[in-house]
Design a protein around this motif. Structure first.
Motif, PDB file in Angstrom:
ATOM      1  N   LEU A 116      -7.816   0.468  -1.621  1.00 20.14           N
ATOM      2  CA  LEU A 116      -7.540   0.600  -3.080  1.00 20.14           C
ATOM      3  C   LEU A 116      -5.835   0.227  -3.347  1.00 20.14           C
ATOM      4  CD1 LEU A 116      -8.268   0.853  -5.897  1.00 20.14           C
ATOM      5  CD2 LEU A 116      -7.791   3.382  -5.666  1.00 20.14           C
ATOM      6  N   HIS A 117      -4.967   0.687  -2.859  1.00 20.90           N
ATOM      7  CA  HIS A 117      -3.566   0.486  -2.870  1.00 20.90           C
ATOM      8  C   HIS A 117      -3.513  -1.040  -2.439  1.00 20.90           C
ATOM      9  CE1 HIS A 117       0.537   2.036  -3.188  1.00 20.90           C
ATOM     10  NE2 HIS A 117       0.850   1.029  -2.412  1.00 20.90           N
ATOM     11  N   ARG A 118      -3.843  -1.617  -1.338  1.00 18.85           N
ATOM     12  CA  ARG A 118      -3.353  -2.937  -0.903  1.00 18.85           C
ATOM     13  C   ARG A 118      -4.034  -3.677  -2.223  1.00 18.85           C
ATOM     14  NH1 ARG A 118      -5.453  -1.150   4.223  1.00 18.85           N
ATOM     15  NH2 ARG A 118      -7.436  -2.260   3.864  1.00 18.85           N
ATOM     16  N   GLU A 119      -5.222  -3.490  -2.670  1.00 28.32           N
ATOM     17  CA  GLU A 119      -5.662  -4.494  -3.465  1.00 28.32           C
ATOM     18  C   GLU A 119      -4.953  -4.258  -4.801  1.00 28.32           C
ATOM     19  OE1 GLU A 119      -9.875  -2.849  -3.934  1.00 28.32           O
ATOM     20  OE2 GLU A 119     -10.477  -3.834  -2.268  1.00 28.32           O
ATOM     21  N   ARG A 120      -4.611  -3.311  -5.257  1.00 25.66           N
ATOM     22  CA  ARG A 120      -3.701  -3.250  -6.485  1.00 25.66           C
ATOM     23  C   ARG A 120      -2.370  -3.514  -6.309  1.00 25.66           C
ATOM     24  NH1 ARG A 120      -6.068  -0.805 -10.682  1.00 25.66           N
ATOM     25  NH2 ARG A 120      -4.077  -0.699 -11.736  1.00 25.66           N
ATOM     26  N   PHE A 121      -1.734  -3.298  -5.233  1.00 30.77           N
ATOM     27  CA  PHE A 121      -0.258  -3.610  -4.930  1.00 30.77           C
ATOM     28  C   PHE A 121       0.306  -4.705  -3.766  1.00 30.77           C
ATOM     29  CE2 PHE A 121      -0.457   0.929  -6.568  1.00 30.77           C
ATOM     30  CZ  PHE A 121      -0.094   0.526  -8.101  1.00 30.77           C
ATOM     31  N   GLY A 122      -0.607  -4.927  -3.192  1.00 30.83           N
ATOM     32  CA  GLY A 122      -0.660  -6.113  -2.175  1.00 30.83           C
ATOM     33  C   GLY A 122       0.225  -5.730  -0.868  1.00 30.83           C
ATOM     34  N   GLN A 123       0.402  -4.384  -0.864  1.00 33.73           N
ATOM     35  CA  GLN A 123       1.199  -3.904   0.226  1.00 33.73           C
ATOM     36  C   GLN A 123       0.184  -2.779   1.044  1.00 33.73           C
ATOM     37  OE1 GLN A 123       4.330  -2.478  -2.705  1.00 33.73           O
ATOM     38  NE2 GLN A 123       5.882  -3.798  -1.471  1.00 33.73           N
ATOM     39  N   GLU A 124       0.712  -2.711   2.316  1.00 36.47           N
ATOM     40  CA  GLU A 124       0.223  -1.500   3.103  1.00 36.47           C
ATOM     41  C   GLU A 124       0.941  -0.183   3.111  1.00 36.47           C
ATOM     42  OE1 GLU A 124      -2.480   0.221   5.682  1.00 36.47           O
ATOM     43  OE2 GLU A 124      -2.611  -1.933   5.208  1.00 36.47           O
ATOM     44  N   PRO A 125       0.335   0.822   2.383  1.00 38.21           N
ATOM     45  CA  PRO A 125       0.940   1.871   2.186  1.00 38.21           C
ATOM     46  C   PRO A 125       1.135   2.934   3.346  1.00 38.21           C
ATOM     47  CG  PRO A 125      -1.282   2.201   1.463  1.00 38.21           C
ATOM     48  CD  PRO A 125      -1.232   0.971   2.256  1.00 38.21           C
ATOM     49  N   GLU A 126       1.858   3.844   3.282  1.00 37.00           N
ATOM     50  CA  GLU A 126       1.908   5.182   4.027  1.00 37.00           C
ATOM     51  C   GLU A 126       1.179   6.248   3.217  1.00 37.00           C
ATOM     52  OE1 GLU A 126       2.577   5.643   7.115  1.00 37.00           O
ATOM     53  OE2 GLU A 126       4.109   3.821   7.547  1.00 37.00           O
ATOM     54  N   VAL A 127       0.395   6.972   3.856  1.00 42.18           N
ATOM     55  CA  VAL A 127      -0.556   8.095   3.083  1.00 42.18           C
ATOM     56  C   VAL A 127      -0.235   9.475   3.526  1.00 42.18           C
ATOM     57  CG1 VAL A 127      -2.993   8.803   2.617  1.00 42.18           C
ATOM     58  CG2 VAL A 127      -2.457   6.285   2.931  1.00 42.18           C
ATOM     59  N   PHE A 128      -0.031  10.284   2.380  1.00 44.11           N
ATOM     60  CA  PHE A 128       0.090  11.603   2.642  1.00 44.11           C
ATOM     61  C   PHE A 128      -0.810  12.484   2.206  1.00 44.11           C
ATOM     62  CE2 PHE A 128       4.215   9.467   2.761  1.00 44.11           C
ATOM     63  CZ  PHE A 128       4.735   9.812   3.962  1.00 44.11           C
ATOM     64  N   MET A 129      -1.187  13.610   2.629  1.00 46.72           N
ATOM     65  CA  MET A 129      -2.172  14.484   2.142  1.00 46.72           C
ATOM     66  C   MET A 129      -1.519  15.980   1.943  1.00 46.72           C
ATOM     67  SD  MET A 129      -4.288  17.311   3.044  1.00 46.72           S
ATOM     68  CE  MET A 129      -3.862  17.519   4.585  1.00 46.72           C
ATOM     69  N   ALA A 130      -2.202  16.467   0.698  1.00 48.34           N
ATOM     70  CA  ALA A 130      -1.658  17.936   0.379  1.00 48.34           C
ATOM     71  C   ALA A 130      -2.999  18.715  -0.065  1.00 48.34           C
ATOM     72  CB  ALA A 130      -0.825  18.074  -0.626  1.00 48.34           C
ATOM     73  N   PRO A 131      -3.311  20.066   0.858  1.00 44.81           N
ATOM     74  CA  PRO A 131      -4.559  20.433   0.069  1.00 44.81           C
ATOM     75  C   PRO A 131      -4.389  21.376  -1.067  1.00 44.81           C
ATOM     76  CG  PRO A 131      -3.477  21.813   1.683  1.00 44.81           C
ATOM     77  CD  PRO A 131      -2.556  20.641   1.696  1.00 44.81           C
ATOM     78  N   GLY A 132      -5.672  21.682  -1.776  1.00 46.60           N
ATOM     79  CA  GLY A 132      -5.915  22.628  -2.616  1.00 46.60           C
ATOM     80  C   GLY A 132      -5.675  24.122  -1.777  1.00 46.60           C
ATOM     81  N   LEU A 168      -4.711  12.894  -1.923  1.00 45.65           N
ATOM     82  CA  LEU A 168      -4.189  11.792  -1.164  1.00 45.65           C
ATOM     83  C   LEU A 168      -2.995  11.172  -1.999  1.00 45.65           C
ATOM     84  CD1 LEU A 168      -6.943  10.305   1.302  1.00 45.65           C
ATOM     85  CD2 LEU A 168      -5.215  11.980   1.895  1.00 45.65           C
ATOM     86  N   ALA A 169      -1.979  10.867  -1.274  1.00 41.08           N
ATOM     87  CA  ALA A 169      -0.995   9.902  -2.103  1.00 41.08           C
ATOM     88  C   ALA A 169      -0.627   8.826  -1.147  1.00 41.08           C
ATOM     89  CB  ALA A 169       0.389  10.639  -2.299  1.00 41.08           C
ATOM     90  N   ALA A 170      -0.960   7.353  -1.512  1.00 35.30           N
ATOM     91  CA  ALA A 170      -0.648   6.356  -0.910  1.00 35.30           C
ATOM     92  C   ALA A 170       0.568   5.570  -1.625  1.00 35.30           C
ATOM     93  CB  ALA A 170      -1.740   5.302  -0.888  1.00 35.30           C
ATOM     94  N   VAL A 171       1.519   5.287  -0.710  1.00 37.96           N
ATOM     95  CA  VAL A 171       2.786   4.821  -1.357  1.00 37.96           C
ATOM     96  C   VAL A 171       3.459   3.771  -0.525  1.00 37.96           C
ATOM     97  CG1 VAL A 171       4.363   6.301   0.163  1.00 37.96           C
ATOM     98  CG2 VAL A 171       5.202   5.664  -2.301  1.00 37.96           C
ATOM     99  N   SER A 172       4.212   2.783  -1.295  1.00 36.65           N
ATOM    100  CA  SER A 172       4.816   1.511  -0.915  1.00 36.65           C
ATOM    101  C   SER A 172       6.065   1.353  -1.766  1.00 36.65           C
ATOM    102  CB  SER A 172       3.811   0.473  -0.603  1.00 36.65           C
ATOM    103  OG  SER A 172       3.523  -0.005  -2.026  1.00 36.65           O
ATOM    104  N   PRO A 173       6.962   1.026  -1.227  1.00 37.04           N
ATOM    105  CA  PRO A 173       8.052   0.573  -2.104  1.00 37.04           C
ATOM    106  C   PRO A 173       8.059  -0.618  -3.037  1.00 37.04           C
ATOM    107  CG  PRO A 173       8.579  -0.349   0.112  1.00 37.04           C
ATOM    108  CD  PRO A 173       7.319   0.306   0.249  1.00 37.04           C
ATOM    109  N   HIS A 194       5.436   2.220  -5.756  1.00 33.95           N
ATOM    110  CA  HIS A 194       3.738   2.260  -6.187  1.00 33.95           C
ATOM    111  C   HIS A 194       3.149   3.363  -5.578  1.00 33.95           C
ATOM    112  CE1 HIS A 194       4.669  -2.491  -6.302  1.00 33.95           C
ATOM    113  NE2 HIS A 194       4.853  -1.861  -7.234  1.00 33.95           N
ATOM    114  N   LEU A 195       2.577   4.080  -6.255  1.00 26.72           N
ATOM    115  CA  LEU A 195       2.153   5.276  -5.731  1.00 26.72           C
ATOM    116  C   LEU A 195       0.565   5.360  -6.191  1.00 26.72           C
ATOM    117  CD1 LEU A 195       2.355   8.236  -4.129  1.00 26.72           C
ATOM    118  CD2 LEU A 195       2.523   8.987  -6.526  1.00 26.72           C
ATOM    119  N   THR A 196      -0.466   5.583  -5.464  1.00 32.39           N
ATOM    120  CA  THR A 196      -1.839   5.783  -5.810  1.00 32.39           C
ATOM    121  C   THR A 196      -2.410   7.009  -5.255  1.00 32.39           C
ATOM    122  OG1 THR A 196      -2.323   2.955  -5.206  1.00 32.39           O
ATOM    123  CG2 THR A 196      -4.186   4.639  -5.118  1.00 32.39           C
ATOM    124  N   LEU A 197      -3.195   7.680  -6.308  1.00 33.29           N
ATOM    125  CA  LEU A 197      -3.569   9.105  -6.113  1.00 33.29           C
ATOM    126  C   LEU A 197      -5.200   9.156  -6.186  1.00 33.29           C
ATOM    127  CD1 LEU A 197      -0.864  10.811  -8.612  1.00 33.29           C
ATOM    128  CD2 LEU A 197      -0.896  10.942  -5.874  1.00 33.29           C
TER     129      LEU A 197
END
Length: 392
Positions: free
Chosen positions: A10-26, A52-57, A111-114
């Protein structure tokens, strides 16, 4: 946990970049409610529902967010984040960014995808999971590392100051520092903690009453003000009492008559629940499950009667759970006024427990509940390239 490969795509499709992904639980709190902002003890566990938070500059000086859950995108200039939110889902990540700016941590445009599967408004700390995942992502693009307890404190500040919700430290801390197959006994004053093992033959069954609540104001804020009023009365007699962590049941016996009845009850809940929490951690370490169950029952009664933060639906859910085979303990968890109950259940009975309590609760209330089976899970971290299939 949400689908890691899905958020990358989803992040690649919206922002055209490969993201790093971070996870934080409830999280689910086994015992110790409203004790955290009194500097007392809590004992939550991270669960396998997460954000999950996918991020790219980004090439510009904008913070651009996209939430898969809300199917909405928001973008703000880094110079216009401000110090207060607008009662929108974006307040949680923007609040984190605001706090980092106040800490003089230079976060460039990103760019941040949640995407998350922590149920909203159920008392399982969806807000903290969003904050922690977002902060780890922003720190990554800033090229800055912080100790996880510091991350928790900054995320708490974002929720307190930017979102306007007067939460304590528990939610963010366990989202950061939780451990698989363990509850976390946290001293909310020192932030020292120890892990209490949850026996592998037990499951966490979380029962959503489907009664929603919000922490930003309302009854939560009223209860906290009552606690502060009682603390101030005790402090007049014992100046060393900064927060209720420093007070005892004997103090209430001596000076409780000076408090309005509701204030006395709130203070009694917090002091006794903090004591129960330490005792429950000791019992888990000793594998004394009978004591754990008794303490959970006492905690629910105190939450219902002294803190008056339960509701008829939650009381019904707890009463039904205690009648079912395999149930070790049951109580309302989270900020109160609805949300979920937490149940420690023998794993070989967990599936039948879930089916039975769902049917019985719907018959009693006319409400179809959501039942989540979980184990205590690891805290926040960077996620590798492996695919995690959603269980939604």
């Amino acid at each position: 946990m949400p689908d890691v490969s899905g958020i990358r795509r989803l992040h690649r499709e919206r922002f055209g970049q490969e993201p790093e992904v971070f996870m934080a639980p409830g999280r689910v709190n086994l015992i110790g409610e409203h004790t955290d902002y009194a500097d007392g003890f809590v004992m939550p566990a991270a669960i396998n529902f997460a954000t999950l938070a996918a991020v790219s500059p980004a090439a510009d000086r904008n913070a651009t967010l996209f939430s898969r859950n809300f199917n909405e995108s928001v973008s703000l200039s880094l110079d216009l984040i401000g110090e207060h939110g607008s009662h929108h889902w974006s307040d949680y990540p923007f609040g984190v960014l605001s706090v980092l700016q106040q800490e003089r941590i230079s976060v460039p445009g990103f760019h941040l995808t949640l995407d998350g599967d922590v149920p909203l408004g159920a008392g399982l700390s969806s807000s903290a999971s969003i904050e922690v995942a977002s902060m780890l992502a922003m720190l990554h693009v800033a090229g800055v590392e912080l100790p996880l307890p510091k991350v928790a404190l900054l995320c708490q500040r974002a929720e307190n100051d930017y979102v306007g919700a007067p939460c304590g430290i528990m939610d963010q801390f366990v989202s950061c520092c939780g451990a698989a197959d363990h509850a976390l006994l946290l001293d909310c004053r020192s932030l020292g903690y120890r892990l209490a093992p949850i026996p592998k033959h037990l499951s966490l069954v979380i029962c959503n009453t489907m009664v929603k609540h919000s922490h930003a104001g309302g009854e939560y804020g009223t209860r906290r003000a009552e606690v502060e009023e009682g603390t101030a009365i005790l402090r007049r007699h014992r100046p060393e009492i900064r927060l209720l962590r420093d007070a005892t049941v004997d103090d209430l016996k001596r000076w409780g008559h000076e408090m309005p009845p509701n204030v006395l009850k709130r203070c009694r809940h917090i002091i006794t629940d903090s004591n129960r929490t330490v005792a429950a951690a000791d019992a888990l370490e000793a594998k004394d499950l009978a004591t754990v169950g008794r303490l959970m029952a006492e905690a629910h009664a105190s939450y219902r009667d002294d803190f008056e933060a339960s509701c008829p639906e939650a009381d019904i859910m707890v009463e039904l759970a205690n009648k079912l085979e395999g149930c070790v303990g049951a109580r309302l968890t989270g900020g109160g006024f609805g949300g979920c109950t937490v149940n420690l259940v023998e794993s070989n009975h967990a599936a039948q427990f879930a089916a039975s309590i769902s049917a019985a609760y719907e018959k009693a209330t006319g409400i179809h509940p959501e039942i989540y089976q979980s184990r205590a899970s690891a805290g926040a971290h960077k996620v590798g390239q492996d695919v995690v299939v959603s269980h939604r």
